[in-house]
Design a protein around this motif. Structure first.
Motif, PDB file in Angstrom:
ATOM      1  N   VAL A 212       0.788  -1.189   0.026  1.00  0.00           N
ATOM      2  CA  VAL A 212      -0.156   0.067   0.065  1.00  0.00           C
ATOM      3  C   VAL A 212       0.762   1.016   0.174  1.00  0.00           C
ATOM      4  CG1 VAL A 212      -1.782   1.282   1.215  1.00  0.00           C
ATOM      5  CG2 VAL A 212      -1.679  -1.124   1.390  1.00  0.00           C
ATOM      6  N   ASP A 213       0.718   1.946  -1.158  1.00  0.00           N
ATOM      7  CA  ASP A 213       1.463   3.405  -1.164  1.00  0.00           C
ATOM      8  C   ASP A 213       1.040   4.200  -0.658  1.00  0.00           C
ATOM      9  OD1 ASP A 213       3.549   4.760  -2.033  1.00  0.00           O
ATOM     10  OD2 ASP A 213       3.011   4.500  -4.433  1.00  0.00           O
ATOM     11  N   ASP A 214       1.751   5.195  -0.104  1.00  0.00           N
ATOM     12  CA  ASP A 214       1.281   6.597   0.396  1.00  0.00           C
ATOM     13  C   ASP A 214       0.133   6.406   1.982  1.00  0.00           C
ATOM     14  OD1 ASP A 214       2.439   7.579  -1.758  1.00  0.00           O
ATOM     15  OD2 ASP A 214       0.638   7.456  -3.090  1.00  0.00           O
ATOM     16  N   PHE A 215       0.593   5.532   2.304  1.00  0.00           N
ATOM     17  CA  PHE A 215      -0.309   5.278   3.488  1.00  0.00           C
ATOM     18  C   PHE A 215      -0.208   6.283   4.556  1.00  0.00           C
ATOM     19  CE2 PHE A 215      -1.215   3.315   7.743  1.00  0.00           C
ATOM     20  CZ  PHE A 215      -2.467   2.604   7.614  1.00  0.00           C
ATOM     21  N   GLY A 216      -1.300   6.775   4.983  1.00  0.00           N
ATOM     22  CA  GLY A 216      -1.615   7.936   5.792  1.00  0.00           C
ATOM     23  C   GLY A 216      -1.436   9.225   5.211  1.00  0.00           C
ATOM     24  N   ALA A 217      -1.726   9.233   3.886  1.00  0.00           N
ATOM     25  CA  ALA A 217      -1.670  10.381   2.836  1.00  0.00           C
ATOM     26  C   ALA A 217      -3.068  11.099   3.034  1.00  0.00           C
ATOM     27  CB  ALA A 217      -1.369  10.157   1.565  1.00  0.00           C
ATOM     28  N   GLY A 218      -4.075  10.522   3.667  1.00  0.00           N
ATOM     29  CA  GLY A 218      -5.323  11.200   3.591  1.00  0.00           C
ATOM     30  C   GLY A 218      -6.539  10.363   3.686  1.00  0.00           C
TER      31      GLY A 218
ATOM     32  N   LEU B  68       3.383  -1.947   4.084  1.00  0.00           N
ATOM     33  CA  LEU B  68       2.868  -0.593   4.265  1.00  0.00           C
ATOM     34  C   LEU B  68       3.834   0.183   3.672  1.00  0.00           C
ATOM     35  CD1 LEU B  68       0.842  -0.159   7.399  1.00  0.00           C
ATOM     36  CD2 LEU B  68      -0.186  -0.775   5.198  1.00  0.00           C
ATOM     37  N   LYS B  69       3.447   1.181   2.937  1.00  0.00           N
ATOM     38  CA  LYS B  69       4.722   2.412   2.596  1.00  0.00           C
ATOM     39  C   LYS B  69       4.143   3.651   3.235  1.00  0.00           C
ATOM     40  CE  LYS B  69       7.226   2.803  -0.963  1.00  0.00           C
ATOM     41  NZ  LYS B  69       7.647   3.049  -2.464  1.00  0.00           N
ATOM     42  N   ILE B  70       4.711   3.997   4.287  1.00  0.00           N
ATOM     43  CA  ILE B  70       4.426   5.346   5.126  1.00  0.00           C
ATOM     44  C   ILE B  70       4.485   6.456   4.157  1.00  0.00           C
ATOM     45  CG2 ILE B  70       4.567   6.679   6.834  1.00  0.00           C
ATOM     46  CD1 ILE B  70       5.310   4.557   8.751  1.00  0.00           C
ATOM     47  N   ASP B  71       3.562   7.429   3.825  1.00  0.00           N
ATOM     48  CA  ASP B  71       3.800   8.510   2.859  1.00  0.00           C
ATOM     49  C   ASP B  71       4.818   9.594   3.584  1.00  0.00           C
ATOM     50  OD1 ASP B  71       2.668   9.913   0.484  1.00  0.00           O
ATOM     51  OD2 ASP B  71       2.192  11.247   1.850  1.00  0.00           O
ATOM     52  N   LYS B  72       5.447  10.149   2.492  1.00  0.00           N
ATOM     53  CA  LYS B  72       6.476  11.061   2.846  1.00  0.00           C
ATOM     54  C   LYS B  72       6.078  12.015   3.476  1.00  0.00           C
ATOM     55  CE  LYS B  72       7.160  13.097  -1.893  1.00  0.00           C
ATOM     56  NZ  LYS B  72       6.319  12.217  -2.446  1.00  0.00           N
ATOM     57  N   ASP B  73       4.813  12.800   3.351  1.00  0.00           N
ATOM     58  CA  ASP B  73       4.493  13.876   4.021  1.00  0.00           C
ATOM     59  C   ASP B  73       4.257  13.773   5.517  1.00  0.00           C
ATOM     60  OD1 ASP B  73       4.378  15.148   1.492  1.00  0.00           O
ATOM     61  OD2 ASP B  73       2.316  15.011   1.310  1.00  0.00           O
TER      62      ASP B  73
END
Ligand code: C2E
Ligand code: MG
Ligand code: MG
Ligand code: MG
Length: 274
Positions: free
Chosen positions: A178-184, A199-204
């Motif tokens: 899952v890409d951009d996890f936590g992005a919104g 899980l890929k934690i989002d850079k933002d």
């Protein structure tokens, strides 16, 4: 006076919109030709184990150098290709380039790592998506453990039948993240129901203002959760040493970011890998 100002504002807005539409039109006019001309290139950004600085994988990221318009950012053209459907072809093109690279490495007995490839949500509406994926994998004889599909988190919020699709992809031997996890659009429900590998934690998330330490607490809980669920976890956008230290201190061992390496052309990546 106010009305005049209002009008001026309106005109300005329309002009900007018109520019935007023109730009979109330009991009659409040259996208098909760009594929034939070989203007799309696959860059690779390595993923690292922070403890020993070993490369554990890489993400394939598309780049476009147009003969008239120069370099264009994926942040600009991918949303347009998602609107007009061209992303489906482009994603398969990227995948084929990755497989050609891997096939060459395997034939020469050189070191390889798992490559992750971004997959647009539009694929899930295609009846023959999995058949097409398998066909390409068979054509190049790529071992399953070398392929990872990155599905952006928003897919999980916007599609009802996603867990069925995920099960099918898993049954066909695809490693999923899952890409951009936590992005919104994060939904804990998704984690409950769906068997994802990473899980890929989002850079933002990592770079956000964090005066109170709240972000850090949330990331720490996400890492714990991933560990409990036997998922791998990686953080993207790691730019500073203290971020890498923090991540390791809470048990997130993998990172992708400028601190380690930027996305690079295939030749440079292969040299780095060897
Ligand atoms: P993504 O999949 O989340 O990829 C990570 C993005 O973060 C990449 O941007 C990468 O260059 C950037 N990045 C990596 N490390 C750092 C860092 O330390 N700091 C900062 N500020 N940025 C970092 P890029 O290459 O511009 O791609 C943007 C997005 O375009 C990707 O986000 C992905 O959603 C999409 N994309 C790129 N290639 C493809 C593709 O082949 N197919 C599809 N469907 N989407 C793609
Ligand atoms: Mg990605
Ligand atoms: Mg990402
Ligand atoms: Mg991202």
């Amino acid at each position: 006076k106010a009305a005049k100002r209002g009008n001026a504002h309106l005109c300005y807005f329309n002009e900007e919109m018109e520019q935007q539409l023109l730009r979109e039109k330009t991009i659409e006019d040259c996208m098909g030709g760009a594929l034939a001309l070989g203007e799309f290139q696959v860059y690779y950004q390595p993923k690292y184990c922070m403890a020993d600085n070993e490369i554990v994988g890489a993400e394939a990221l598309v780049r476009w150098q147009n003969k008239d318009y120069g370099f264009m950012s994926p942040a600009e053209f991918i949303p347009i290709f998602e609107k007009n459907g061209f992303i489906v072809e482009l994603d398969f093109y990227v995948m084929e380039q990755v497989y050609k690279m891997l096939q060459g490495r395997l034939e020469r007995g050189e070191k390889t790592v798992r490559i992750s490839i971004n997959q647009s949500r539009l694929h899930f509406a295609q009846k023959n998506y999995i058949e097409r994926l398998n066909e390409l994998r068979d054509k190049y004889g790529i071992p399953r453990e070398l392929i990872e599909l990155e599905l952006t988190e928003s897919i999980f919020a916007h599609m009802k039948d996603i867990s069925e699709m995920v099960d099918k992809l898993k049954a066909n031997g695809y490693y999923l993240s899952v890409d951009d996890f936590g992005a919104g659009y994060s939904s804990l429900n998704m984690l409950k129901e769906i068997s994802i590998d990473t899980l890929k934690i989002d850079k933002d998330f990592l770079s956000g203002e964090d005066k109170s330490g709240r972000y850090q607490k949330v990331i720490q809980k996400v890492v714990e959760l991933a560990n409990d669920l036997n998922m791998d976890i990686i953080c993207e956008g790691v730019e500073r040493e203290e971020q890498a230290e923090f991540l390791q201190s809470i048990g997130c061992m993998y990172a992708q970011g400028y601190l380690y390496a930027k996305p690079m052309a295939e030749d440079d990546f292969l040299q780095l890998l060897t």
